[in-house]
Design a protein around this motif. Structure first.
Motif, PDB file in Angstrom:
ATOM      1  N   LEU A 126     -18.130  20.432   4.583  1.00 29.53           N
ATOM      2  CA  LEU A 126     -17.538  20.353   5.469  1.00 29.53           C
ATOM      3  C   LEU A 126     -16.827  22.072   5.021  1.00 29.53           C
ATOM      4  CD1 LEU A 126     -14.786  17.647   5.754  1.00 29.53           C
ATOM      5  CD2 LEU A 126     -17.046  18.604   7.075  1.00 29.53           C
ATOM      6  N   ALA A 127     -16.586  22.237   3.827  1.00 32.02           N
ATOM      7  CA  ALA A 127     -16.209  23.528   3.106  1.00 32.02           C
ATOM      8  C   ALA A 127     -17.453  24.576   3.237  1.00 32.02           C
ATOM      9  CB  ALA A 127     -16.452  24.229   1.716  1.00 32.02           C
ATOM     10  N   GLY A 128     -18.490  23.993   3.455  1.00 35.81           N
ATOM     11  CA  GLY A 128     -19.857  25.271   4.166  1.00 35.81           C
ATOM     12  C   GLY A 128     -20.137  25.452   5.469  1.00 35.81           C
ATOM     13  N   MET A 129     -18.833  24.484   6.006  1.00 28.80           N
ATOM     14  CA  MET A 129     -18.748  24.440   7.359  1.00 28.80           C
ATOM     15  C   MET A 129     -18.366  25.744   8.123  1.00 28.80           C
ATOM     16  SD  MET A 129     -21.486  23.235   8.705  1.00 28.80           S
ATOM     17  CE  MET A 129     -21.214  23.487  10.530  1.00 28.80           C
ATOM     18  N   LEU A 130     -17.454  26.385   7.254  1.00 30.89           N
ATOM     19  CA  LEU A 130     -15.907  26.767   7.619  1.00 30.89           C
ATOM     20  C   LEU A 130     -16.793  28.511   7.636  1.00 30.89           C
ATOM     21  CD1 LEU A 130     -13.334  25.735   5.550  1.00 30.89           C
ATOM     22  CD2 LEU A 130     -13.192  25.560   7.832  1.00 30.89           C
ATOM     23  N   LYS A 131     -15.962  29.249   8.280  1.00 23.37           N
ATOM     24  CA  LYS A 131     -15.956  30.387   8.554  1.00 23.37           C
ATOM     25  C   LYS A 131     -15.259  30.977   7.365  1.00 23.37           C
ATOM     26  CE  LYS A 131     -16.245  30.720  13.517  1.00 23.37           C
ATOM     27  NZ  LYS A 131     -15.260  32.000  15.071  1.00 23.37           N
ATOM     28  N   PRO A 132     -15.536  32.449   6.593  1.00 22.24           N
ATOM     29  CA  PRO A 132     -14.810  33.152   4.951  1.00 22.24           C
ATOM     30  C   PRO A 132     -13.451  32.942   5.517  1.00 22.24           C
ATOM     31  CG  PRO A 132     -16.983  34.311   6.131  1.00 22.24           C
ATOM     32  CD  PRO A 132     -16.582  33.376   7.383  1.00 22.24           C
ATOM     33  N   GLU A 133     -12.840  32.622   6.626  1.00 21.15           N
ATOM     34  CA  GLU A 133     -11.593  33.512   7.228  1.00 21.15           C
ATOM     35  C   GLU A 133     -11.019  31.670   7.351  1.00 21.15           C
ATOM     36  OE1 GLU A 133     -13.778  34.272  10.443  1.00 21.15           O
ATOM     37  OE2 GLU A 133     -14.012  35.184   8.658  1.00 21.15           O
ATOM     38  N   LEU A 153     -10.396  19.793  -4.358  1.00 23.88           N
ATOM     39  CA  LEU A 153      -9.647  21.155  -3.758  1.00 23.88           C
ATOM     40  C   LEU A 153      -9.356  22.411  -4.234  1.00 23.88           C
ATOM     41  CD1 LEU A 153      -6.730  19.558  -1.602  1.00 23.88           C
ATOM     42  CD2 LEU A 153      -9.468  20.361  -1.258  1.00 23.88           C
ATOM     43  N   SER A 154      -9.260  22.940  -5.570  1.00 20.09           N
ATOM     44  CA  SER A 154      -9.436  23.859  -6.428  1.00 20.09           C
ATOM     45  C   SER A 154     -10.445  24.768  -6.460  1.00 20.09           C
ATOM     46  CB  SER A 154      -8.426  24.151  -7.362  1.00 20.09           C
ATOM     47  OG  SER A 154      -6.952  23.988  -6.864  1.00 20.09           O
ATOM     48  N   GLU A 155     -11.608  23.475  -7.265  1.00 16.39           N
ATOM     49  CA  GLU A 155     -12.868  23.831  -6.847  1.00 16.39           C
ATOM     50  C   GLU A 155     -13.473  24.170  -6.261  1.00 16.39           C
ATOM     51  OE1 GLU A 155     -14.005  20.431  -8.682  1.00 16.39           O
ATOM     52  OE2 GLU A 155     -13.526  19.847 -10.926  1.00 16.39           O
ATOM     53  N   ILE A 156     -13.539  23.808  -4.244  1.00 24.69           N
ATOM     54  CA  ILE A 156     -14.094  24.016  -3.809  1.00 24.69           C
ATOM     55  C   ILE A 156     -13.489  25.526  -3.228  1.00 24.69           C
ATOM     56  CG2 ILE A 156     -14.945  23.115  -1.758  1.00 24.69           C
ATOM     57  CD1 ILE A 156     -14.624  20.125  -2.644  1.00 24.69           C
ATOM     58  N   THR A 175     -18.025  28.781  -1.386  1.00 33.04           N
ATOM     59  CA  THR A 175     -18.903  28.163  -0.387  1.00 33.04           C
ATOM     60  C   THR A 175     -19.797  29.584   0.149  1.00 33.04           C
ATOM     61  OG1 THR A 175     -18.740  27.247   1.336  1.00 33.04           O
ATOM     62  CG2 THR A 175     -19.997  25.943  -0.709  1.00 33.04           C
ATOM     63  N   ASN A 176     -18.613  30.529   0.780  1.00 34.91           N
ATOM     64  CA  ASN A 176     -18.965  31.234   1.244  1.00 34.91           C
ATOM     65  C   ASN A 176     -18.919  32.958   0.623  1.00 34.91           C
ATOM     66  OD1 ASN A 176     -19.183  30.696   3.797  1.00 34.91           O
ATOM     67  ND2 ASN A 176     -17.060  29.741   4.196  1.00 34.91           N
TER      68      ASN A 176
END
Length: 220
Positions: A140-147, A193-196, A218-219
């Motif tokens: 899911l982190a990979g599906m987020l915009k940087p902001e 969560l802090s790792e991601i 990821t971004n």
């Protein structure tokens, strides 16, 4: 492809169960099982939902139906259970895209990234420990915009004082595979969560960890 144990967490969401979901889960279980009033979720969504939003594991769609979604929102629902997708879409007055998919499996690279992603009451339904469930958050982190922002909640299973109803629900749901959270601890969630993500806030309300995470690594 979903594993058998992943499907166990999604299996209870029959059309019949979804008719009573709001009463049983949102009102009774939250208040008397997990000691977390439903209004916390309304506030969580209102403060964090973005224009282009991905809702993971919508359940009955109660939260989305109770926050007055803007008509121009770009809303995508993701769930392994088609009943939950259809039920949620039917009660919303906005256009909805539905994706039937296992959150532990990466999404199609062709899906445009989102301003916000919610994963509310999903992690405690997934099998395995945090190392396994971390795949969902990484995907899911990979599906987020940087902001972008990821927000959600989960029932913590370790070092908790449960009510009588909460104890009964924990035993029954873990036994049938609807829950997989007996090893889910609060420090482990914060660490994962802090790792991601760069910025993480986790608040305990009763037995529920409510979290908001920004800055997907990821971004970077």
């Amino acid at each position: 492809m979903a594993t058998l144990s992943t499907r166990a967490g999604a299996a209870p969401y029959s059309t019949l169960f979804l008719r009573v979901y709001d009463l049983w889960v949102i009102r009774l279980s939250n208040s008397y099982g997990w000691r977390c009033n439903r209004n916390y979720f309304v506030d969580l969504y209102r403060q964090n939902i973005g224009h282009r939003h991905l809702e993971v594991g919508p359940g009955s769609g109660w939260a989305l139906a109770n926050i007055d979604l803007p008509t121009d929102i770009e809303l995508t629902l993701l769930d392994l259970n088609a009943n939950s997708l259809a039920h949620t879409a039917s009660r919303l007055n906005v256009a909805v895209r539905q994706i039937q998919h296992d959150v532990l499996v990466p999404l199609d690279e062709g899906v445009e990234k989102f301003d916000s992603v919610s994963i509310n009451y999903v992690l405690h339904c997934l099998p395995g420990d945090w190392s396994t469930k971390g795949a969902a958050l990484t995907n899911l982190a990979g599906m987020l915009k940087p902001e972008g922002v990821l927000f959600g909640s989960t029932v913590i299973g370790v070092d908790q004082r449960f009510t009588v109803l909460g104890t009964a629900l924990m035993f029954a749901y873990n036994k049938i595979g609807a829950f997989g959270n007996r090893r889910d601890d609060l420090p482990g969630l914060r660490r994962l969560l802090s790792e991601i993500f760069e910025q993480v806030e986790v608040t305990m309300v009763g037995n529920v960890a409510i979290f908001v995470a920004r800055g997907p690594r990821t971004n970077m």
